[in-house]
Motif scaffolding. Structure first.
Motif, PDB file in Angstrom:
ATOM      1  N   LEU A  93       0.824  -1.213   0.000  1.00 54.15           N
ATOM      2  CA  LEU A  93       0.000   0.000   0.000  1.00 54.15           C
ATOM      3  C   LEU A  93       0.859   1.265   0.000  1.00 54.15           C
ATOM      4  N   LEU A  94       1.936   1.237   0.771  1.00 58.17           N
ATOM      5  CA  LEU A  94       2.808   2.407   0.817  1.00 58.17           C
ATOM      6  C   LEU A  94       3.531   2.598  -0.519  1.00 58.17           C
ATOM      7  N   VAL A  95       3.874   1.502  -1.175  1.00 59.31           N
ATOM      8  CA  VAL A  95       4.486   1.596  -2.503  1.00 59.31           C
ATOM      9  C   VAL A  95       3.498   2.208  -3.499  1.00 59.31           C
ATOM     10  N   VAL A  96       2.237   1.761  -3.447  1.00 57.34           N
ATOM     11  CA  VAL A  96       1.205   2.303  -4.334  1.00 57.34           C
ATOM     12  C   VAL A  96       1.039   3.803  -4.093  1.00 57.34           C
ATOM     13  N   ALA A  97       0.991   4.209  -2.822  1.00 56.38           N
ATOM     14  CA  ALA A  97       0.837   5.627  -2.496  1.00 56.38           C
ATOM     15  C   ALA A  97       2.005   6.440  -3.040  1.00 56.38           C
ATOM     16  N   LEU A 157       9.067   1.831  16.730  1.00 58.44           N
ATOM     17  CA  LEU A 157       9.533   2.339  15.445  1.00 58.44           C
ATOM     18  C   LEU A 157       8.398   2.429  14.426  1.00 58.44           C
ATOM     19  N   SER A 158       7.540   1.421  14.384  1.00 61.82           N
ATOM     20  CA  SER A 158       6.411   1.494  13.451  1.00 61.82           C
ATOM     21  C   SER A 158       5.430   2.584  13.867  1.00 61.82           C
ATOM     22  N   GLY A 159       5.269   2.792  15.177  1.00 62.65           N
ATOM     23  CA  GLY A 159       4.411   3.874  15.643  1.00 62.65           C
ATOM     24  C   GLY A 159       4.986   5.238  15.298  1.00 62.65           C
ATOM     25  N   LEU A 160       6.302   5.406  15.467  1.00 60.27           N
ATOM     26  CA  LEU A 160       6.947   6.660  15.107  1.00 60.27           C
ATOM     27  C   LEU A 160       6.843   6.916  13.604  1.00 60.27           C
ATOM     28  N   HIS A 161       7.005   5.859  12.834  1.00 64.43           N
ATOM     29  CA  HIS A 161       6.869   5.985  11.380  1.00 64.43           C
ATOM     30  C   HIS A 161       5.437   6.365  11.003  1.00 64.43           C
ATOM     31  N   SER A 162       4.467   5.769  11.667  1.00 66.24           N
ATOM     32  CA  SER A 162       3.069   6.079  11.365  1.00 66.24           C
ATOM     33  C   SER A 162       2.726   7.519  11.731  1.00 66.24           C
ATOM     34  N   ALA A 195       8.363  13.547  -2.608  1.00 64.22           N
ATOM     35  CA  ALA A 195       9.678  13.297  -2.019  1.00 64.22           C
ATOM     36  C   ALA A 195       9.554  12.813  -0.575  1.00 64.22           C
ATOM     37  N   TYR A 196       8.623  13.389   0.166  1.00 67.85           N
ATOM     38  CA  TYR A 196       8.400  12.973   1.553  1.00 67.85           C
ATOM     39  C   TYR A 196       7.905  11.536   1.614  1.00 67.85           C
ATOM     40  N   TRP A 197       6.981  11.181   0.716  1.00 75.20           N
ATOM     41  CA  TRP A 197       6.468   9.802   0.682  1.00 75.20           C
ATOM     42  C   TRP A 197       7.573   8.821   0.273  1.00 75.20           C
ATOM     43  N   ASP A 198       8.387   9.199  -0.700  1.00 79.11           N
ATOM     44  CA  ASP A 198       9.487   8.322  -1.111  1.00 79.11           C
ATOM     45  C   ASP A 198      10.441   8.074   0.050  1.00 79.11           C
ATOM     46  N   LEU A 201       8.907   5.720   2.537  1.00 82.02           N
ATOM     47  CA  LEU A 201       8.934   4.364   1.999  1.00 82.02           C
ATOM     48  C   LEU A 201      10.306   3.735   2.196  1.00 82.02           C
ATOM     49  N   VAL A 202      11.364   4.498   1.922  1.00 86.75           N
ATOM     50  CA  VAL A 202      12.726   3.979   2.121  1.00 86.75           C
ATOM     51  C   VAL A 202      12.970   3.675   3.597  1.00 86.75           C
ATOM     52  N   VAL A 203      12.504   4.559   4.480  1.00 87.97           N
ATOM     53  CA  VAL A 203      12.662   4.323   5.919  1.00 87.97           C
ATOM     54  C   VAL A 203      11.936   3.045   6.340  1.00 87.97           C
TER      55      VAL A 203
END
Length: 227
Positions: A93-97, A157-162, A195-198, A201-203
């Motif tokens: 889903l994140l890749v699609v976004a 980490l997943s919470g911080l990323h979210s 750029a922010y989404w990319d 995604l890398v993170v």
């Protein structure tokens, strides 16, 4: 520590590449020919500089947590965490976004811009909901917040990323509601969001490599090559 050094090397390499692109190595006093007037050229968007600084700060934060994760794995009483299958669906889903938002940035304007941006926003919201479902599956599997260091790191980490994803969703909503009419400004704002989404995604992919243990294998390979 190795994770932090790798991140700093990457940042320095990107900064050096950007300086070369901007002509930092040029020698105008040695050049001959017609002098080009640059006073009328548009200035470099300050928004890009601000976003770059912000991404460096975020990347440093995740690099510090990643380094702590790697160092904690080297201690005793460490048990790996089995990720629930929904994590891979969330990643898709994140890749699609990211893809649709990058497509919107390339498009710049037109009816398709709002459609691509809306698809990216919906996919991102679904990603956050999927992360909550992943937490629930982990809890049902017996991997609660305090069940072990690996699970604790995943929740943190997943919470911080979210949280950073949610901030991006707010910015994207403001962008869609603003109804900007300047094509150049639309392309700039959409490009910043892309750029922010990319970056996020890398993170996220880097976090997956950490939790699956692949990052340690990659670091071992790098150490063997350097030594």
């Amino acid at each position: 520590m190795t994770v932090i050094l790798a991140f700093l090397v990457t940042v320095i390499a990107l900064a050096f590449w950007w300086l070369l692109r901007e002509g930092i190595m040029s020698k105008p006093w040695l050049e001959t020919g017609t002098v080009v007037e640059t006073a009328g050229l548009p200035p470099f968007p300050v928004q890009r500089v601000g976003l770059g600084v912000f991404l460096v700060v975020i990347g440093s934060l995740f690099a510090l947590f990643g380094s702590a994760f790697v160092m904690r794995m080297d201690l005793e009483f460490w048990s790996s965490l089995k990720l629930p299958p929904i994590v891979w669906f969330n990643t898709a889903l994140l890749v699609v976004a990211s893809v649709f938002l990058r497509r919107a940035a390339w498009r710049g304007e037109g009816r398709g811009l709002h459609r691509d941006t809306a698809i990216a926003g919906l996919a991102t919201v679904a990603f956050v909901i999927g992360q909550l479902a992943a937490w629930r599956e982990l809890h049902l599997m017996g991997n609660g917040l305090t069940s072990g260091p690996a699970a604790s790191f995943f929740y943190m980490l997943s919470g911080l990323h979210s949280l950073h994803i949610l901030g991006g969703i707010v910015a994207l909503g403001v962008l869609m509601a603003r109804r900007e009419h300047d094509p150049d400004q639309i392309k700039l704002n959409t490009g910043l969001c892309a750029a922010y989404w990319d970056f996020l995604l890398v993170v996220w992919i880097g976090l997956l490599l950490l939790f699956m243990g692949w990052a340690n294998q990659l670091l071992d390979i790098c150490r063997s090559v350097l030594t």
